[in-house]
Design a protein around this motif. Structure first.
Motif, mmCIF file in Angstrom:
data_model
loop_
_atom_site.group_PDB
_atom_site.id
_atom_site.type_symbol
_atom_site.label_atom_id
_atom_site.label_comp_id
_atom_site.label_asym_id
_atom_site.label_seq_id
_atom_site.Cartn_x
_atom_site.Cartn_y
_atom_site.Cartn_z
ATOM 1 N N ALA A 77 11.096 -12.682 -2.141
ATOM 2 C CA ALA A 77 12.719 -13.562 -3.245
ATOM 3 C C ALA A 77 13.030 -13.425 -3.822
ATOM 4 O O ALA A 77 13.500 -12.352 -4.426
ATOM 5 N N GLY A 78 14.127 -13.966 -4.035
ATOM 6 C CA GLY A 78 15.902 -14.146 -4.629
ATOM 7 C C GLY A 78 15.846 -14.674 -4.916
ATOM 8 O O GLY A 78 16.288 -15.922 -4.511
ATOM 9 N N GLY A 79 17.217 -15.018 -5.751
ATOM 10 C CA GLY A 79 18.158 -15.622 -6.059
ATOM 11 C C GLY A 79 19.665 -16.081 -5.477
ATOM 12 O O GLY A 79 19.880 -15.498 -5.096
ATOM 13 N N LEU A 80 19.670 -17.360 -4.957
ATOM 14 C CA LEU A 80 21.180 -17.987 -4.619
ATOM 15 C C LEU A 80 22.073 -18.806 -6.368
ATOM 16 O O LEU A 80 21.733 -19.672 -6.242
ATOM 17 N N TYR A 81 23.180 -18.505 -6.195
ATOM 18 C CA TYR A 81 23.960 -19.118 -7.274
ATOM 19 C C TYR A 81 25.294 -19.823 -6.809
ATOM 20 O O TYR A 81 25.993 -19.436 -5.718
ATOM 21 N N MET A 82 25.579 -20.667 -7.183
ATOM 22 C CA MET A 82 26.875 -21.974 -7.145
ATOM 23 C C MET A 82 27.686 -20.894 -6.652
ATOM 24 O O MET A 82 28.340 -21.346 -4.887
ATOM 25 N N GLY A 83 28.176 -20.095 -7.151
ATOM 26 C CA GLY A 83 30.050 -19.129 -6.631
ATOM 27 C C GLY A 83 30.081 -18.982 -5.693
ATOM 28 O O GLY A 83 30.422 -17.781 -5.317
ATOM 29 N N SER A 84 28.633 -18.160 -5.145
ATOM 30 C CA SER A 84 28.217 -17.635 -3.651
ATOM 31 C C SER A 84 27.892 -18.284 -3.169
ATOM 32 O O SER A 84 27.756 -17.588 -2.025
ATOM 33 N N VAL A 85 28.205 -19.322 -2.818
ATOM 34 C CA VAL A 85 27.327 -19.903 -1.302
ATOM 35 C C VAL A 85 28.803 -20.332 -0.514
ATOM 36 O O VAL A 85 29.388 -21.225 -1.634
ATOM 37 N N HIS A 86 29.041 -20.251 0.033
ATOM 38 C CA HIS A 86 30.437 -20.550 0.883
ATOM 39 C C HIS A 86 30.015 -21.311 2.195
ATOM 40 O O HIS A 86 29.189 -21.078 3.024
ATOM 41 N N ALA A 87 31.449 -22.212 2.501
ATOM 42 C CA ALA A 87 31.388 -22.692 3.678
ATOM 43 C C ALA A 87 32.091 -21.872 4.117
ATOM 44 O O ALA A 87 32.733 -21.254 4.292
ATOM 45 N N SER A 88 31.415 -22.123 6.131
ATOM 46 C CA SER A 88 31.851 -21.059 6.944
ATOM 47 C C SER A 88 33.094 -21.360 7.554
ATOM 48 O O SER A 88 33.836 -22.828 7.253
#
Length: 262
Positions: A77-88
């Motif tokens: 497992a690893g983490g996801l950050y708000m600034g690296s989540v993008h829309a299609s």
């Protein structure tokens, strides 16, 4: 804890400065996987001010193709950050990564917390917590001089290649197909470079979600409502060049696209 923070500071420097990391000296490698996840926690605290709050998790090595490719026979497992989540449709800078790659995934968003009752989570018990499924591109980054020479414990400490994701439109569970029958196609510059099915992800993506819920519960943590989880790649990682255009389709769930401009 001091050692965990010291290792995390090295990994955070690499992430922020995009400096390829050579193999860590033996004394800087976490003792075991539990220690690696402690380093990862410290890393999340260091990275959040730069990349935004943690909004979920990625799970790696959930399919045979990825376990064989990475030489690791269990999920990580690893983490996801708000600034690296993008829309299609996002257009991202190739130079913002050391060596960027992409993976084809089924993502989920949770409708409510997965609070441990003391009994292990199963595919059946995590399913009701899912608010929506998403066609997803996981963005991974080879931040290493030679990832094949990196100790797996160091890879886990460093979020296991995680560098964000691109999400298509959400599909409510009632409108979603049987995930076992979902076929994912990964296309780069108009050429299909891989395909797989939902059945490739630990037999069913819900098994991957249950693995993560149990993994976190063992650390006294809880998967929270609103968090995203990338359940694992259906295809082998595709490493990209500047200017590449990526399109991925997951049958019954839709498609998702991103390009990496020079």
């Amino acid at each position: 804890m001091e050692k965990s923070l010291a290792i995390a500071e090295v990994l955070a420097y690499v992430r922020q400065n995009r400096t390829p990391l050579a193999e860590l000296p033996p004394e800087a490698i976490p003792h075991d996987e539990a220690d690696a996840y402690r380093v990862q926690d410290a890393l999340h605290n260091l990275l959040s001010p730069h990349f935004g709050t943690q909004v979920g998790y990625k799970i790696g090595c959930t399919s045979a193709v990825m376990q064989q490719y990475l030489g690791i026979d269990h999920p990580c497992a690893g983490g996801l950050y708000m600034g690296s989540v993008h829309a299609s449709g996002a257009s991202l800078r190739y130079a913002d990564y050391v060596h960027v790659g992409v993976e084809c995934e089924i993502a989920v968003r949770l409708a409510h917390d997965l609070t441990s009752s003391g009994e292990p989570f199963t595919a059946a018990t995590v399913a009701p917590a899912i608010e929506a499924y998403f066609p997803a591109i996981e963005i991974v980054d080879d931040r290493y001089a030679d990832w094949r020479g990196m100790d797996p414990r160091a890879l886990i400490a460093d979020d296991f290649f995680a560098a964000g994701c691109v999400l298509g439109k959400g599909v409510a569970p009632g409108n979603a197909p049987d995930l076992l029958s979902v076929t994912g196609r990964a296309v780069v510059n108009g050429v299909e470079i891989g395909r797989g099915t939902g059945a490739d992800v630990l037999g069913h993506p819900h098994h991957a979600l249950a693995w993560l819920a149990n993994h976190l519960a063992a650390q006294g943590k809880t998967l929270r409502a609103g968090e995203f989880v990338l359940t694992g790649s259906l295809v082998q990682t595709a490493w990209l060049n500047a200017g590449d255009e990526v399109w991925m389709e997951l049958s019954g769930l839709g498609s998702v696209a991103v390009d990496f401009k020079a």
